[in-house]
Structures are given as structure tokens and as C-alpha cells.
Design a protein around this motif. Structure first.
Motif, PDB file in Angstrom:
ATOM      1  N   ASP A  13       0.835  -1.193   0.000  1.00 22.21           N
ATOM      2  CA  ASP A  13       0.000   0.000   0.000  1.00 22.21           C
ATOM      3  C   ASP A  13       0.871   1.244   0.000  1.00 22.21           C
ATOM      4  O   ASP A  13       1.936   1.266   0.625  1.00 22.21           O
ATOM      5  CB  ASP A  13      -0.912   0.002   1.225  1.00 22.21           C
ATOM      6  N   TYR A  15       0.065   5.411   0.558  1.00 22.23           N
ATOM      7  CA  TYR A  15      -1.020   6.316   0.925  1.00 22.23           C
ATOM      8  C   TYR A  15      -0.506   7.731   1.110  1.00 22.23           C
ATOM      9  O   TYR A  15       0.511   7.961   1.756  1.00 22.23           O
ATOM     10  CB  TYR A  15      -1.691   5.839   2.217  1.00 22.23           C
ATOM     11  N   PHE A  16      -1.219   8.676   0.528  1.00 23.29           N
ATOM     12  CA  PHE A  16      -1.038  10.117   0.740  1.00 23.29           C
ATOM     13  C   PHE A  16      -2.403  10.632   1.163  1.00 23.29           C
ATOM     14  O   PHE A  16      -3.398  10.245   0.574  1.00 23.29           O
ATOM     15  CB  PHE A  16      -0.679  10.838  -0.568  1.00 23.29           C
ATOM     16  N   GLY A  17      -2.467  11.501   2.142  1.00 22.53           N
ATOM     17  CA  GLY A  17      -3.766  12.068   2.462  1.00 22.53           C
ATOM     18  C   GLY A  17      -3.945  12.356   3.936  1.00 22.53           C
ATOM     19  O   GLY A  17      -2.984  12.604   4.663  1.00 22.53           O
ATOM     20  N   ASP A  18      -5.209  12.324   4.363  1.00 23.86           N
ATOM     21  CA  ASP A  18      -5.559  12.653   5.753  1.00 23.86           C
ATOM     22  C   ASP A  18      -4.689  11.886   6.741  1.00 23.86           C
ATOM     23  O   ASP A  18      -4.504  10.677   6.633  1.00 23.86           O
ATOM     24  CB  ASP A  18      -7.030  12.321   6.019  1.00 23.86           C
ATOM     25  N   ASP A  22       1.979  16.608   4.419  1.00 22.99           N
ATOM     26  CA  ASP A  22       2.054  16.816   2.964  1.00 22.99           C
ATOM     27  C   ASP A  22       3.372  16.343   2.358  1.00 22.99           C
ATOM     28  O   ASP A  22       3.406  15.907   1.214  1.00 22.99           O
ATOM     29  CB  ASP A  22       1.844  18.296   2.629  1.00 22.99           C
ATOM     30  N   LYS A  25       4.669  10.203   2.955  1.00 19.99           N
ATOM     31  CA  LYS A  25       3.743   9.190   2.448  1.00 19.99           C
ATOM     32  C   LYS A  25       3.831   7.973   3.360  1.00 19.99           C
ATOM     33  O   LYS A  25       4.846   7.734   4.008  1.00 19.99           O
ATOM     34  CB  LYS A  25       4.046   8.832   1.009  1.00 19.99           C
ATOM     35  N   SER A  26       2.778   7.232   3.397  1.00 20.77           N
ATOM     36  CA  SER A  26       2.726   6.012   4.193  1.00 20.77           C
ATOM     37  C   SER A  26       2.860   4.824   3.248  1.00 20.77           C
ATOM     38  O   SER A  26       2.146   4.740   2.242  1.00 20.77           O
ATOM     39  CB  SER A  26       1.396   5.948   4.944  1.00 20.77           C
TER      40      SER A  26
END
Length: 69
Positions: A13, A15-18, A22, A25-26
Motif C-alpha cells: 500500500d 497512501y497520501f492524504g488525511d 504533505d 507518504k505512508s
């Protein structure tokens, strides 16, 4: 990155976001640990995993997220 106990890696996975800054990334990886010399102990796997995390921290500024990170 070389680790003689890791026989396979996969990116699971990205993930960028909530909840993620900014500029960050996860990522989630799957690692398969194997040895041709016999059954691995949990201590061997734990040491190997710690080495991997240390290299990721040093090379990329990575860190393991926790519920408070």
C-alpha cells in the motif's frame, strides 16, 4: 538494501492524504523471511527487521508510524 533472510518483498500500500503530512507518504511492505540453513527463530527475524528499519531510517528518514505519530 541487502538482507540475507529476506527472500521476497512486495509493496502492499502507498497512501497520501488525511493524517499524513504533505511532505510524507505512508507505505506498507510485505516481507518473506527464509533461510536455507533451517527454521528461523523469532529472534533472528526480529533482528533482521530491526536492521531493515534502521537502514530505512538512515537512508530515507523513514519511521514506523504509531497511533500517536
Amino acid at each position: 538494501m541487502e538482507n540475507n533472510l529476506v527472500s521476497e518483498t512486495s509493496l502492499i500500500d502507498l497512501y497520501f492524504g488525511d493524517g499524513i503530512p504533505d511532505d510524507k507518504k505512508s507505505v506498507m511492505f510485505s516481507l518473506v523471511f527464509e533461510s536455507t540453513k533451517g527454521t528461523l527463530t523469532s529472534n533472528q527475524v526480529e533482528r533482521s527487521l530491526k536492521q531493515i528499519v534502521k537502514k530505512l531510517e538512515g537512508n530515507f528518514g523513514a519511521y514506523i508510524r504509531t497511533s500517536t505519530s
